[in-house]
Design an enzyme around this catalytic site. Structure first.
Site, PDB file in Angstrom:
ATOM      1  N   ASN A   1      16.074 -11.284  -4.728  1.00  0.00           N
ATOM      2  CA  ASN A   1      15.510 -12.442  -4.021  1.00  0.00           C
ATOM      3  C   ASN A   1      15.920 -12.474  -2.545  1.00  0.00           C
ATOM      4  O   ASN A   1      15.086 -12.685  -1.674  1.00  0.00           O
ATOM      5  CB  ASN A   1      15.931 -13.741  -4.713  1.00  0.00           C
ATOM      6  CG  ASN A   1      15.375 -13.824  -6.130  1.00  0.00           C
ATOM      7  OD1 ASN A   1      14.520 -13.028  -6.504  1.00  0.00           O
ATOM      8  ND2 ASN A   1      15.862 -14.776  -6.913  1.00  0.00           N
TER       9      ASN A   1
ATOM     10  N   TYR B   1      13.093 -19.254  -5.749  1.00  0.00           N
ATOM     11  CA  TYR B   1      12.156 -18.145  -5.868  1.00  0.00           C
ATOM     12  C   TYR B   1      11.297 -18.274  -7.122  1.00  0.00           C
ATOM     13  O   TYR B   1      11.785 -18.636  -8.197  1.00  0.00           O
ATOM     14  CB  TYR B   1      12.917 -16.800  -5.913  1.00  0.00           C
ATOM     15  CG  TYR B   1      11.986 -15.605  -6.049  1.00  0.00           C
ATOM     16  CD1 TYR B   1      11.388 -15.036  -4.938  1.00  0.00           C
ATOM     17  CD2 TYR B   1      11.672 -15.080  -7.314  1.00  0.00           C
ATOM     18  CE1 TYR B   1      10.512 -13.970  -5.056  1.00  0.00           C
ATOM     19  CE2 TYR B   1      10.799 -14.011  -7.439  1.00  0.00           C
ATOM     20  CZ  TYR B   1      10.222 -13.458  -6.312  1.00  0.00           C
ATOM     21  OH  TYR B   1       9.347 -12.413  -6.429  1.00  0.00           O
TER      22      TYR B   1
ATOM     23  N   LYS C   1       2.710 -10.659   0.224  1.00  0.00           N
ATOM     24  CA  LYS C   1       2.701  -9.398   0.987  1.00  0.00           C
ATOM     25  C   LYS C   1       1.343  -8.865   1.398  1.00  0.00           C
ATOM     26  O   LYS C   1       1.124  -8.562   2.579  1.00  0.00           O
ATOM     27  CB  LYS C   1       3.460  -8.336   0.200  1.00  0.00           C
ATOM     28  CG  LYS C   1       4.915  -8.701   0.065  1.00  0.00           C
ATOM     29  CD  LYS C   1       5.703  -7.713  -0.704  1.00  0.00           C
ATOM     30  CE  LYS C   1       7.048  -8.328  -1.006  1.00  0.00           C
ATOM     31  NZ  LYS C   1       6.929  -9.628  -1.763  1.00  0.00           N
TER      32      LYS C   1
ATOM     33  N   ASN D   1     -26.276  -1.223  18.862  1.00  0.00           N
ATOM     34  CA  ASN D   1     -25.659  -2.390  18.218  1.00  0.00           C
ATOM     35  C   ASN D   1     -24.174  -2.513  18.560  1.00  0.00           C
ATOM     36  O   ASN D   1     -23.451  -1.525  18.555  1.00  0.00           O
ATOM     37  CB  ASN D   1     -25.820  -2.294  16.701  1.00  0.00           C
ATOM     38  CG  ASN D   1     -27.280  -2.340  16.286  1.00  0.00           C
ATOM     39  OD1 ASN D   1     -28.088  -3.008  16.927  1.00  0.00           O
ATOM     40  ND2 ASN D   1     -27.613  -1.620  15.230  1.00  0.00           N
TER      41      ASN D   1
ATOM     42  N   GLN E   1       5.583 -13.146  -4.603  1.00  0.00           N
ATOM     43  CA  GLN E   1       5.251 -11.730  -4.406  1.00  0.00           C
ATOM     44  C   GLN E   1       3.840 -11.598  -3.809  1.00  0.00           C
ATOM     45  O   GLN E   1       3.505 -10.571  -3.231  1.00  0.00           O
ATOM     46  CB  GLN E   1       5.342 -11.010  -5.760  1.00  0.00           C
ATOM     47  CG  GLN E   1       5.015  -9.552  -5.720  1.00  0.00           C
ATOM     48  CD  GLN E   1       5.454  -8.845  -6.994  1.00  0.00           C
ATOM     49  OE1 GLN E   1       6.644  -8.602  -7.196  1.00  0.00           O
ATOM     50  NE2 GLN E   1       4.515  -8.536  -7.872  1.00  0.00           N
TER      51      GLN E   1
ATOM     52  N   SER F   1     -29.344   2.280  15.192  1.00  0.00           N
ATOM     53  CA  SER F   1     -29.944   1.852  13.935  1.00  0.00           C
ATOM     54  C   SER F   1     -30.613   3.059  13.298  1.00  0.00           C
ATOM     55  O   SER F   1     -31.183   3.899  14.000  1.00  0.00           O
ATOM     56  CB  SER F   1     -30.977   0.755  14.204  1.00  0.00           C
ATOM     57  OG  SER F   1     -31.914   0.716  13.150  1.00  0.00           O
TER      58      SER F   1
ATOM     59  N   SER G   1       4.614  -4.516  -7.850  1.00  0.00           N
ATOM     60  CA  SER G   1       4.208  -4.694  -6.448  1.00  0.00           C
ATOM     61  C   SER G   1       4.381  -3.410  -5.652  1.00  0.00           C
ATOM     62  O   SER G   1       4.103  -3.365  -4.463  1.00  0.00           O
ATOM     63  CB  SER G   1       5.037  -5.820  -5.808  1.00  0.00           C
ATOM     64  OG  SER G   1       6.418  -5.555  -5.946  1.00  0.00           O
TER      65      SER G   1
ATOM     66  N   LYS H   1     -32.425   0.812  19.317  1.00  0.00           N
ATOM     67  CA  LYS H   1     -31.312  -0.140  19.264  1.00  0.00           C
ATOM     68  C   LYS H   1     -29.948   0.425  19.627  1.00  0.00           C
ATOM     69  O   LYS H   1     -29.649   1.593  19.410  1.00  0.00           O
ATOM     70  CB  LYS H   1     -31.238  -0.767  17.862  1.00  0.00           C
ATOM     71  CG  LYS H   1     -32.421  -1.685  17.619  1.00  0.00           C
ATOM     72  CD  LYS H   1     -32.182  -2.588  16.448  1.00  0.00           C
ATOM     73  CE  LYS H   1     -31.217  -3.681  16.804  1.00  0.00           C
ATOM     74  NZ  LYS H   1     -30.904  -4.493  15.638  1.00  0.00           N
TER      75      LYS H   1
HETATM   76  N1  ARG Z   1       8.896  -7.767  -5.861  1.00  0.00           N
HETATM   77  C1  ARG Z   1       9.454  -9.044  -5.730  1.00  0.00           C
HETATM   78  C2  ARG Z   1       8.745  -9.837  -4.645  1.00  0.00           C
HETATM   79  O1  ARG Z   1       8.086  -9.241  -3.883  1.00  0.00           O
HETATM   80  C3  ARG Z   1      10.911  -8.929  -5.376  1.00  0.00           C
HETATM   81  C4  ARG Z   1      11.744 -10.089  -5.819  1.00  0.00           C
HETATM   82  C5  ARG Z   1      11.812 -10.124  -7.305  1.00  0.00           C
HETATM   83  N2  ARG Z   1      12.738 -11.100  -7.762  1.00  0.00           N
HETATM   84  C6  ARG Z   1      12.784 -11.468  -9.005  1.00  0.00           C
HETATM   85  N3  ARG Z   1      13.650 -12.368  -9.340  1.00  0.00           N
HETATM   86  N4  ARG Z   1      11.979 -11.001  -9.924  1.00  0.00           N
HETATM   87  O2  ARG Z   1       8.795 -11.028  -4.575  1.00  0.00           O
END
Ligand code: ARG
Length: 491
Positions: free
Chosen positions: A111, A318, A326, A286, A323, A278, A24, A284
């Site tokens: 977590n 969790y 985000k 826009n 993930q 345009s 990530s 035009k």
């Molecule tokens: N990159 C993870 C997320 O955004 C962080 C938490 C990872 N925790 C785990 N037990 N693998 O959720």
């Protein structure tokens, strides 16, 4: 090679595609400032509670500050193989201070770490959005004061209904944005609890002080249940819901700008700053900025839907699914911020054609209700009867393709013999808006009062600049005249 941070029981490294789907870092590196802040607070607490020796805490703090500098200067090398921001930071800390780095993760887990980082990020994001929302409210209220008496058609069903003022229309959005701000503020209140110290899910056997870290990070209190702490993403869903409603409001306004800009409406003009031409049709202009504000609502709603779907089937606590929270949140907040800035820019740039608006304000028998009201007031007809009489007069005028004011007194009397000359006084659009003095109504005096109330309130919040010396641009003045540098005058 197996992972240094969790690879104890693993004999080999991940498949290439595993690394690809698992990492990530490409999107969570923006959490670096929050992650460092959280780690510093955690380290200080570990020192204060005697869980770590002071010297270790000092070394960790020094290392984290060095990492902050590296990230700020762009020297820091983010690595996919290290998955996420948390492990990238920890690995770098290890490079810098050696094995002491491994002590930072005492009594915590990624977590609770990621949950803390996201709350810190969300809090800042909400605060930034609030400033932008207030700026847009200010721009709208400023213009509302200038155009408090500028008459335009008010619509229902997109059919001309009754005349209103442009200022009143702009203030409608100030109200919507106030509710949007309320929703974000509400979400902020609920999210301002600290999950740090929930550890993986069950809490920890170390004698940590969660109140200390909560206070250090500006949270109101620690979260009360460790399981909930690491599995809750409500706070993001609330932000996305508030963002979606706000984006919906901006999209409606954008749609109105698009409509108003068509030659068929011709109500407003946007300068070159917010329009494009345009490549094939030279005539035009826009309204791309407005179209994009309208269009970006789609991805913001999408982010809300996506996160609801991600969360709906997840057992506590969790799971890596989370993930996926985000990118949608980052994109939605960024998109909303763009939309707010572009809308504020357009509001300041908008040049209404007050003559065109006034012309159309009177079209479509928009003062029919004023006539019906007059029949009630002057002739004491029950409203239903007045409605019927007015309907017949509208039908007569429509049959001749003229406005109500073009009917003669005899024409009027053929429908209702008690009608007198005075009736013509209520058929003008300006009189119509001026008469709507009920609280919240469109009368220019009301609009001025409300615009001033909003501007004073925004200034008091410290979110609006000092009042510009605005002049009132009523319908008496020509179109596209620059704001007169004089006090507001009543029409
Ligand atoms: N990159 C993870 C997320 O955004 C962080 C938490 C990872 N925790 C785990 N037990 N693998 O959720």
């Amino acid at each position: 090679m197996s992972n240094r941070m969790w690879g104890g029981r693993f004999a080999s490294g991940p498949a290439e595609i595993m690394e690809e789907i698992n990492a990530s870092i490409d999107f969570d590196k923006r959490l670096a400032p929050q992650d460092l802040r959280g780690s510093l607070a955690h380290a200080a607490m570990l020192g204060a509670t005697g869980i770590l020796p002071r010297d270790d805490v000092k070394a960790i703090e020094g290392g984290l500050e060095a990492i902050r500098a590296e990230i700020e200067t762009g020297e820091f090398k983010f690595q996919r193989a290290l998955e996420d921001i948390h492990m990238n930071v920890e690995q770098r800390l290890h490079d810098l201070i050696g094995s002491t780095a491994g002590r930072l993760h005492t009594a915590r887990s990624r977590n609770d770490q990621v949950a803390t980082d996201m709350r810190l990020w969300s809090r800042d994001a909400v605060d930034r959005l609030d400033v932008q929302l207030a700026e847009l409210q200010t721009a709208l209220a400023d213009r509302a004061l200038v155009f408090a008496a500028c008459v335009m058609p008010g619509f229902t069903h997109l059919q001309s209904a009754q005349p209103v003022t442009f200022g009143h229309h702009l203030l409608a959005y100030v109200e919507m944005l106030a509710r949007d701000r309320g929703r974000f503020a509400d979400a902020r209140l609920r999210l301002n609890e600290c999950p740090l110290g929930a550890a993986a899910l069950a809490g920890t056997s170390f004698p940590i002080d969660r109140f200390m870290t909560a206070t250090a990070l500006g949270f109101d209190r620690p979260t009360a249940n460790s399981l909930d702490s690491v599995s809750d993403r409500d706070f993001l869903i609330e932000i996305l819901a508030a963002a979606s409603i706000c984006a919906m409001h901006l999209s409606r306004f954008a749609e109105e700008i698009v409509l108003w800009m068509t030659p068929q409406f011709g109500f407003v003009r946007l300068s070159d700053k917010f329009t494009t031409g345009s490549s094939i049709m030279p005539q035009k202009r826009n309204p791309d900025a407005a179209e994009l504000v309208r269009g970006k609502a789609g991805r913001i709603f999408g982010a809300l839907q996506a996160l609801l779907v991600v969360m709906k089937g997840l057992p506590l606590t969790y799971s890596k699914d989370m993930q996926e929270d985000k990118e949608g949140v980052f994109d939605a907040v960024h998109s909303l911020s763009l939309c707010l800035a572009a809308t504020a820019g357009m509001v300041r740039d908008l040049e209404p054609d007050v003559q065109a608006m006034k012309r159309w304000a009177g079209a479509g028998y928009s003062t029919a209700t004023d006539l019906a009201d007059w029949l009630v007031r002057a002739l004491h007809l029950p409203f239903r009867e007045a409605h019927h009489v007015t309907g017949r007069l509208v039908a007569m005028a429509a049959g001749r393709k003229v406005g109500l004011e073009k009917l003669s007194l005899e024409d009027m009397r053929s429908v209702e013999p008690r009608i007198g000359e005075e009736v013509f006084g209520v058929l003008g659009v300006e009189r119509s808006v001026r008469s709507r003095t009920s609280y919240g109504g469109t009368a220019p005096a009301n609009v001025r009062k409300q615009a001033r109330r909003w501007l004073a309130r925004l200034r008091k919040e410290g979110k609006a600049p000092a009042p510009p010396r605005v002049g009132d641009r009523g319908t008496q003045e020509g179109p596209n005249q620059r704001d007169a540098d004089r006090e507001v005058s009543l029409p």
